[in-house]
Design a protein around this motif. Structure first.
Motif, short mmCIF file in Angstrom:
data_model
loop_
_atom_site.label_atom_id
_atom_site.label_comp_id
_atom_site.label_asym_id
_atom_site.label_seq_id
_atom_site.Cartn_x
_atom_site.Cartn_y
_atom_site.Cartn_z
N LEU A 1 0.65 -1.15 0.07
CA LEU A 1 -0.10 0.00 -0.07
C LEU A 1 0.83 1.22 -0.06
O LEU A 1 0.39 2.31 -0.86
N THR A 2 1.95 1.28 0.83
CA THR A 2 2.88 2.35 1.02
C THR A 2 3.44 2.70 -0.43
O THR A 2 3.63 3.78 -0.95
N VAL A 3 4.16 1.66 -0.94
CA VAL A 3 4.91 1.70 -2.54
C VAL A 3 3.71 2.10 -3.32
O VAL A 3 3.93 3.09 -4.25
N ALA A 4 2.56 1.72 -3.44
CA ALA A 4 1.59 2.17 -4.45
C ALA A 4 1.22 3.59 -4.07
O ALA A 4 1.26 4.42 -5.10
N LEU A 5 1.20 4.04 -2.69
CA LEU A 5 0.79 5.33 -2.37
C LEU A 5 1.98 6.23 -2.99
O LEU A 5 1.69 7.49 -3.87
N LEU A 6 3.23 5.87 -3.00
CA LEU A 6 4.31 6.60 -3.31
C LEU A 6 4.39 6.67 -4.90
O LEU A 6 4.80 7.80 -5.63
N VAL A 7 3.94 5.70 -5.69
CA VAL A 7 4.03 5.63 -7.07
C VAL A 7 2.96 6.66 -7.64
O VAL A 7 3.20 7.47 -8.49
N VAL B 1 3.96 10.28 -7.17
CA VAL B 1 5.03 10.70 -8.28
C VAL B 1 4.07 10.76 -9.52
O VAL B 1 4.57 11.71 -10.46
N LEU B 2 3.34 9.84 -9.82
CA LEU B 2 2.70 10.00 -11.18
C LEU B 2 1.36 10.80 -11.27
O LEU B 2 0.68 11.23 -12.26
N GLU B 3 1.21 11.47 -9.74
CA GLU B 3 0.03 12.50 -9.74
C GLU B 3 -1.16 11.73 -10.23
O GLU B 3 -2.17 12.32 -10.98
N ALA B 4 -1.53 10.64 -9.77
CA ALA B 4 -2.59 9.80 -10.18
C ALA B 4 -3.98 10.50 -9.87
O ALA B 4 -5.03 10.37 -10.35
N MET B 5 -3.89 11.12 -8.64
CA MET B 5 -4.99 11.80 -7.94
C MET B 5 -4.33 13.22 -7.27
O MET B 5 -3.11 12.93 -7.02
N PRO B 6 -5.06 14.12 -6.82
CA PRO B 6 -4.64 14.97 -6.14
C PRO B 6 -4.09 14.43 -4.80
O PRO B 6 -4.76 13.66 -4.39
N LEU B 7 -3.33 15.07 -4.43
CA LEU B 7 -2.47 14.55 -3.21
C LEU B 7 -3.13 14.36 -1.81
O LEU B 7 -3.33 13.54 -1.11
N PRO B 8 -4.05 15.41 -1.57
CA PRO B 8 -5.13 15.17 -0.34
C PRO B 8 -5.93 14.01 -0.53
O PRO B 8 -6.10 13.17 0.45
#
Length: 435
Positions: free
Chosen positions: A240-246, A249-256
């Motif tokens: 989950l943490t690795v997916a969150l970091l990816v 980086v990719l800005e898949a969604m807004p950070l919040p």
């Protein structure tokens, strides 16, 4: 008048915080309110402050859930293998630990986001420093140095702003600066080594006293790991943490949004019972409140400075004081002053307000816009942002490491300014910035 009020606001804030007259929270709100009233903007304080608050609201939300997320992961022991590996490699040597901290921060800093760099680096390393009795000030300083130099990367804020303001490509800025960036990283590692040697001498000078073994995460803001999770749960937390970091980086969604979703999912899986969920929220609620109140106070500070026009007038005043005789050496002047100006100008004010004026001035002396942009990113909100009171990320660093802004600035300024000087020398030597 407005420029003078702006400089008085910044100066008053720095004096109040560095000499610990009031808390940073009070100084962030009090100083701009007083100067705005003096300037005749009392009737507009509400809308200006609200505008500033609305701009930092997404950052506040992100930080609140990010702190909760990483606090949960510390509780779950996710970082314990990393901490043990660092301790094995460092052999309890403060020098090796500070260098390892710098290496970790530089690697994490590749995501280009200062907030997440601080969250990850401090969360991982604070238990190590606590276990060995090392200073939190050293931790915040070394992490700040590593994050500052990595903020130059093209997807980081300063380089992107410089490119947008001068309408040039980011590759025109960063590619010639790669040797300077490498020199900056080398300097950060050297600085971490020197800081670590000083910290080792400080610890050796203390009277030896038997200390009980400290569990990972033991101490203020980093709660004790009470139970080792199963392998399956640890694997889930890691993935989950690795997916969150990816996704960050990719800005898949807004950070919040990413941190809200990640925390809720982690909370549900790690603490499926309602009682356990409430207990975790109560345990870390204080840390969250301390962080986000500082962020919103910073929003009031920048909202009033921007709404009154103080920031714009300060930018114009700084440009006006450049002597004509130094015009031919403008890139060097920009590079040397870029880091200290992080303390008084927001990145938007500098890159969209000051930099275009500097670039226009440089045209008369045959200096290319890209050269001015390269000089600016050598310090302005790169090496300077970890100690600037005008960025929300600074307060994440301070809150998570548990140090005061004034102490942090006094400790870090000379090392961060040294990074700028080293990179400027490398840029001059390679021709990225003309003399």
């Amino acid at each position: 008048m407005l420029a003078a009020l702006g400089f008085c606001t910044i100066g008053g804030f720095l004096l109040l915080t560095m000499f610990k007259r009031v808390s940073v929270l009070v100084a962030l709100v009090l100083t701009p309110v007083v100067t705005a009233v003096i300037g005749g903007y009392g009737d507009d304080l509400g809308p200006m402050a609200l505008d500033g608050l609305s701009k930092v609201a997404p950052t506040g939300i992100m930080i609140a859930f990010a702190v909760l997320y990483f606090s949960l992961m510390i509780d779950a022991g996710l970082f314990e293998p990393l901490i043990r590996a660092i301790l094995r490699a460092a052999k309890n040597d403060p020098v090796r630990i500070t260098v390892g901290t710098a290496v970790l921060t530089v690697c994490v800093g590749l995501d280009g986001d200062g907030a997440s760099t601080f969250l990850i680096s401090i969360s991982a390393m604070l238990p190590v420093y606590q276990r060995l009795g090392m200073s939190r000030l050293v931790l915040a300083g070394v992490v700040g140095l590593g994050a500052g130099v990595m903020n130059m990367i093209p997807w980081g804020g300063p380089t992107a702003r410089a490119a947008a303001a001068l309408k040039i490509d980011t590759s025109d800025i960063i590619m010639p600066l790669l040797p300077a960036l490498a020199a900056g990283i080398a300097w950060v590692l050297l600085a971490a080594y020197l800081i670590g040697r000083r910290e080792r001498r400080r610890l050796e000078a203390l009277e030896p006293a038997p200390r009980a073994e400290v569990a990972v995460g033991d101490g203020p803001g980093t709660p004790r790991v009470v139970a080792r999770p199963g392998l399956a749960l640890t694997a889930f937390n890691l993935l989950l943490t690795v997916a969150l970091l990816v996704c960050l980086v990719l800005e898949a969604m807004p950070l919040p949004v990413l941190f809200v979703f990640a925390f809720v999912l982690a909370l549900l899986v790690n603490h499926p019972r309602w009682e356990d969920q409430q207990e975790l929220l109560e345990k870390h609620g204080k840390s969250v409140v301390l962080v986000i109140t500082m962020i919103f106070a910073a929003g009031v500070f920048t909202g009033i400075l921007g709404g009154t026009g103080m920031i714009g007038k300060m930018a114009e005043a700084l440009v006006d004081i450049i002597p004509d005789g130094l015009g031919g050496h403008l890139p060097v002047l920009v590079a040397v002053t870029s880091m200290p100006l992080s303390l008084v100008l927001t990145p938007d004010a500098y890159y969209f307000g000051v930099l275009p004026v500097l670039a226009g001035t440089a045209d008369a002396f045959g200096t290319d816009h890209a050269e001015i942009a390269r000089a600016a990113v050598l310090g302005q909100m790169t090496t300077g942002f970890p100690l600037s009171p005008l960025t929300a990320a600074t307060f994440i660093l301070l809150s998570m490491s548990g140090v005061q802004l004034g102490e942090h600035q006094r400790f870090l300024f000379r090392w961060a300014f040294g990074t700028t000087l080293v990179m400027t020398a490398a840029a001059l030597a390679t021709g990225a910035v003309p003399l």
